[in-house]
Design an enzyme around this catalytic site. Structure first.
Site, PDB file in Angstrom:
ATOM      1  N   PHE A 106       0.678  -1.304  -0.120  1.00 46.34           N
ATOM      2  CA  PHE A 106       0.540  -0.184  -0.071  1.00 46.34           C
ATOM      3  C   PHE A 106       0.887   1.119  -0.169  1.00 46.34           C
ATOM      4  CE2 PHE A 106      -0.671   2.605   3.931  1.00 46.34           C
ATOM      5  CZ  PHE A 106       0.280   1.760   4.597  1.00 46.34           C
ATOM      6  N   LYS A 107       1.833   1.114   0.087  1.00 50.57           N
ATOM      7  CA  LYS A 107       3.182   2.008   0.408  1.00 50.57           C
ATOM      8  C   LYS A 107       3.483   2.866  -1.153  1.00 50.57           C
ATOM      9  CE  LYS A 107       5.354   1.631   4.550  1.00 50.57           C
ATOM     10  NZ  LYS A 107       4.101   1.126   4.645  1.00 50.57           N
ATOM     11  N   ASP A 108       2.860   2.157  -1.957  1.00 51.67           N
ATOM     12  CA  ASP A 108       2.538   2.517  -3.167  1.00 51.67           C
ATOM     13  C   ASP A 108       1.647   4.201  -3.973  1.00 51.67           C
ATOM     14  OD1 ASP A 108       4.723   0.784  -5.024  1.00 51.67           O
ATOM     15  OD2 ASP A 108       2.745  -0.427  -4.864  1.00 51.67           O
ATOM     16  N   ALA A 111       3.355   6.743  -2.083  1.00 52.48           N
ATOM     17  CA  ALA A 111       5.312   7.094  -2.616  1.00 52.48           C
ATOM     18  C   ALA A 111       4.539   7.895  -4.393  1.00 52.48           C
ATOM     19  CB  ALA A 111       6.270   5.406  -2.978  1.00 52.48           C
TER      20      ALA A 111
END
Ligand SMILES: *Cc1c(COP(=O)(O)O)cnc(C)c1O
Length: 432
Positions: A106-108, A111
């Site tokens: 989920f960091k996509d 970022a």
């Protein structure tokens, strides 16, 4: 829109400064100065849109006046060529999978939106911006993928040699072009120390425009509110919706609070943690006692002093009682997490890695009000990213998704360096 510091409401910065500096001058975190809610009709209309449309509308509100609506829309389109996926498990329980981006985490979301903003500021001022990141794994991969081929921006990623998984290393080192990976002969702390030193090097900063892609950046927080709207829309806009969020630095759940302030009818919010239970203890006792972080099987949440606690406090006027009315929190140790993984698999046939299982455990504690107020837990990583724990707990092997199979075939491109500042500085100056 101006952004103010959690430590001093009078310390304000425009979007560009808030994004490029990351932290406020007094060490506080930035928050949008005003959050004007949408009407319920507007919320419903927005939530039924595509993910990109939701992003354009919600960011349009949170960044209004800072950028043209058209620019924000283009950013949402470029940042999110993928969607979150809602998987219903029962009449009133669903999992919202946030791992369908390029690095399967989920960091996509954060970022990629950050990359759009930094790219925009680089182009607008016609300059090159250098992003410095020290990573112990996941964040670096999402940042590398997010910034790949962003004109005017180059990324220097530092990671500790031999201390990231082979898959993570591929995600950090296989891009090339504007992504420069440094394999540091040292620890994660050494990597962080090099980055810190570069930021305090005035001579270097007169030559290079440096920025960090730190998880506390407001540009990473804003897009995390989008998927709360998208879950609501996918559920058919019920009268309310409750969320369970696996939490480490508490950015994800803070974004849930932003979504609620924007008018989304959020009934309850609960944060699940692992043994790093600083926030559950805080909500219980009213006294904030950070701790050393402990290693667990849900290691992306091994945080003993969650940075977003400052945002949570500020958003609730510094009142613990108000915070308690807004969120609750519960902790699960590794054994309990494994039991939750088994239960998810046996009851619903759903394969989950440990962070997602903790969110499920938290969701079980939400009030059950039937399908008018469904319970949604957020899944933050693809099972393949934690395949060893899954193998050990469920005795199942996770098939490797096609995206990763390709990645594993690519070459590693990294410059190996000693953790000496002079070496790193030279390397930075001579980056193409
Ligand atoms: C970063 C991360 C979390 C924690 O999110 P916060 O916003 O820090 O609370 C949870 N799960 C996974 C897989 C993560 O990478």
């Amino acid at each position: 829109m101006m952004f103010y510091s959690t430590r001093n409401h009078a310390l304000r910065a425009p979007l560009e400064q808030a994004v490029l500096e990351g932290l406020a001058g007094d060490g506080g975190l930035f928050l949008p100065e005003t959050i004007t809610p949408f009407s319920l009709d507007e919320v419903k209309q927005i939530s039924r849109g595509t993910f990109q449309e939701i992003g354009a509308a919600v960011a349009g509100r949170l960044l209004s006046g800072s950028l043209e609506a058209e620019t924000i829309r283009d950013m949402a389109i470029r940042a999110f060529p993928f969607d979150a996926v809602l998987v219903p498990l029962s009449e009133d329980l669903a999992v919202h999978e946030l791992f369908h981006g390029p690095t399967l985490a989920f960091k996509d979301f954060g970022a990629r939106f950050l990359a759009q903003l930094v790219g925009h500021f680089a182009a607008r001022a016609d300059r090159t911006i250098t992003v410095l990141v020290a990573t112990s794994g996941d964040t670096g991969g999402a940042v590398a993928a997010g910034f790949y081929r962003t004109p005017g921006v180059r990324v220097a990623l530092l990671y500790p040699q031999g201390r990231v998984s082979p898959l993570q290393e591929k995600q950090l080192t296989s891009f090339g072009e504007n992504i420069h990976a440094f394999e540091v002969r040292g620890s994660f702390d050494d990597c962080q120390a090099l980055v810190k030193k570069a930021f305090s090097d005035i001579e270097l900063r007169s030559r290079l425009t440096l920025t960090s892609a730190n998880s506390i950046n407001i540009a990473r927080l804003v897009p995390q509110s989008f998927y709360y709207f998208s879950a609501y829309g996918k559920l058919g806009c019920p009268s309310g919706v409750s969320f369970a969020v696996p939490s480490g630095n508490f950015g994800n759940i803070t974004a849930g609070i932003l979504a609620k302030r924007l008018g989304l009818p959020v009934t309850q919010l609960i944060a699940g943690t692992n043994r790093n239970d600083t926030v559950p203890r805080y909500l219980e006792s009213g006294s904030y006692q950070p701790a050393e972080s402990m290693l667990t099987i849900s290691n992306a949440m091994d945080v003993g002093n969650p940075s977003n606690i400052e945002r949570l406090d500020t958003l609730h006027g510094g009142s613990i009682d108000e915070l308690r009315r807004s969120i609750s929190s519960v902790r699960f140790d590794d054994e309990e997490t494994k039991v939750l993984m088994r239960e998810l698999h046996e009851t619903y046939g759903y394969l989950a890695e440990p962070h997602t299982a903790i969110a499920y455990g938290a969701a079980r504690l939400l009030d059950r009000k039937g399908k008018d107020v469904p319970r949604v837990f957020l899944s933050t990583a693809h099972p393949i990213k934690f395949s060893e724990v899954i193998q050990e707990t469920l005795h199942l092997s996770v098939p490797i998704p096609a995206e990763l199979a390709d990645l594993l075939k690519r070459d590693k491109l990294a410059q190996r360096i000693d953790p000496r500042y002079e070496t790193f500085r030279e390397a930075l100056i001579s980056l193409p």
